[in-house]
Design an enzyme around this catalytic site. Structure first.
Site, PDB file in Angstrom:
ATOM      1  N   HIS A  79     -10.150   1.351   1.580  1.00  0.00           N
ATOM      2  CA  HIS A  79      -9.683   2.697   1.940  1.00  0.00           C
ATOM      3  C   HIS A  79     -10.868   3.632   2.179  1.00  0.00           C
ATOM      4  O   HIS A  79     -10.860   4.423   3.123  1.00  0.00           O
ATOM      5  CB  HIS A  79      -8.811   3.297   0.830  1.00  0.00           C
ATOM      6  CG  HIS A  79      -7.366   2.948   0.934  1.00  0.00           C
ATOM      7  ND1 HIS A  79      -6.593   3.242   2.030  1.00  0.00           N
ATOM      8  CD2 HIS A  79      -6.539   2.342   0.039  1.00  0.00           C
ATOM      9  CE1 HIS A  79      -5.353   2.832   1.821  1.00  0.00           C
ATOM     10  NE2 HIS A  79      -5.287   2.275   0.629  1.00  0.00           N
ATOM     11  N   CYS A  88       0.845  -1.191   0.000  1.00  0.00           N
ATOM     12  CA  CYS A  88       0.000   0.000   0.000  1.00  0.00           C
ATOM     13  C   CYS A  88       0.874   1.232   0.000  1.00  0.00           C
ATOM     14  O   CYS A  88       1.857   1.308   0.753  1.00  0.00           O
ATOM     15  CB  CYS A  88      -0.905  -0.013   1.239  1.00  0.00           C
ATOM     16  SG  CYS A  88      -2.005   1.420   1.367  1.00  0.00           S
ATOM     17  N   HIS A  95      -9.152  -3.456  -2.321  1.00  0.00           N
ATOM     18  CA  HIS A  95      -8.203  -2.612  -1.582  1.00  0.00           C
ATOM     19  C   HIS A  95      -8.684  -1.161  -1.529  1.00  0.00           C
ATOM     20  O   HIS A  95      -8.695  -0.534  -0.464  1.00  0.00           O
ATOM     21  CB  HIS A  95      -6.825  -2.707  -2.265  1.00  0.00           C
ATOM     22  CG  HIS A  95      -5.742  -1.943  -1.594  1.00  0.00           C
ATOM     23  ND1 HIS A  95      -4.742  -2.553  -0.872  1.00  0.00           N
ATOM     24  CD2 HIS A  95      -5.470  -0.602  -1.547  1.00  0.00           C
ATOM     25  CE1 HIS A  95      -3.906  -1.623  -0.404  1.00  0.00           C
ATOM     26  NE2 HIS A  95      -4.330  -0.435  -0.811  1.00  0.00           N
ATOM     27  N   GLU A  96      -9.096  -0.622  -2.680  1.00  0.00           N
ATOM     28  CA  GLU A  96      -9.494   0.787  -2.732  1.00  0.00           C
ATOM     29  C   GLU A  96     -10.824   1.028  -2.022  1.00  0.00           C
ATOM     30  O   GLU A  96     -10.978   2.055  -1.346  1.00  0.00           O
ATOM     31  CB  GLU A  96      -9.538   1.285  -4.178  1.00  0.00           C
ATOM     32  CG  GLU A  96      -8.220   1.177  -4.930  1.00  0.00           C
ATOM     33  CD  GLU A  96      -6.998   1.756  -4.221  1.00  0.00           C
ATOM     34  OE1 GLU A  96      -7.145   2.746  -3.466  1.00  0.00           O
ATOM     35  OE2 GLU A  96      -5.905   1.210  -4.406  1.00  0.00           O
TER      36      GLU A  96
END
Length: 163
Positions: A135, A89, A131-132
């Protein structure tokens, strides 16, 4: 071209759930351009708005030269059992560990014209979508690590020169 600085682990914006994008105005258009400019750098598969200090639900991606963005993305479907996949990351530089990710994912959101966007796929795209969106929910890949690996990763963070 505006490449924005990446916020690092410890910055509260990375642990705060992002707000939905409301009116699509010049500020949102500028955010999208900054996300696209920032993700174009080599070695970047995705950049979420919180990583550049903006608490809105938006991210850009750069998968095998396919560069794009999505606003208000929602992870609507994953397929297959979560399995360990090597992951890093930008907000936790220098760390690389196996995070648990599903092999296929679908995200639905909108573009700057308010039109529906559907991103779906396997491999690196599936990993980036998960993953995004993490976030945008205030989660980091560290949260997806098995407990023993997470302890090792947190020690690496504490011992890093950037923390």
């Amino acid at each position: 071209m505006t490449v924005r600085a990446i916020r690092l682990f410890g910055d509260p914006v990375l642990r705060s759930p992002s707000d939905a994008v409301g009116d699509i105005d010049d500020g949102v258009r500028s955010l999208v351009q900054d996300l696209l400019d920032t993700v174009e750098l080599p070695g970047r598969a995705g950049v979420a708005a919180p990583q550049i200090g903006v608490g809105l639900r938006a991210f850009s991606y750069n998968i095998d030269g396919d560069i794009g963005y999505i606003l208000n993305p929602v992870l609507v479907e994953v397929r297959g059992d979560a399995e360990p996949v090597g992951e890093g990351c930008l907000s936790v530089p220098g760390l690389w560990h196996d995070a648990l990710r599903h092999p296929w994912a679908r995200v639905v959101g909108i573009d700057l014209d308010g039109e529906e966007v559907v991103l779906e796929g396997d491999g690196l795209l599936a990993q980036a979508l998960q993953h995004e969106t993490d976030h945008l929910d205030g989660r980091l890949f560290l949260d997806r690590l098995p407990p023993e690996t997470r302890r090792v990763a947190m020690r690496e963070v504490r011992e890093s020169d950037w923390f």
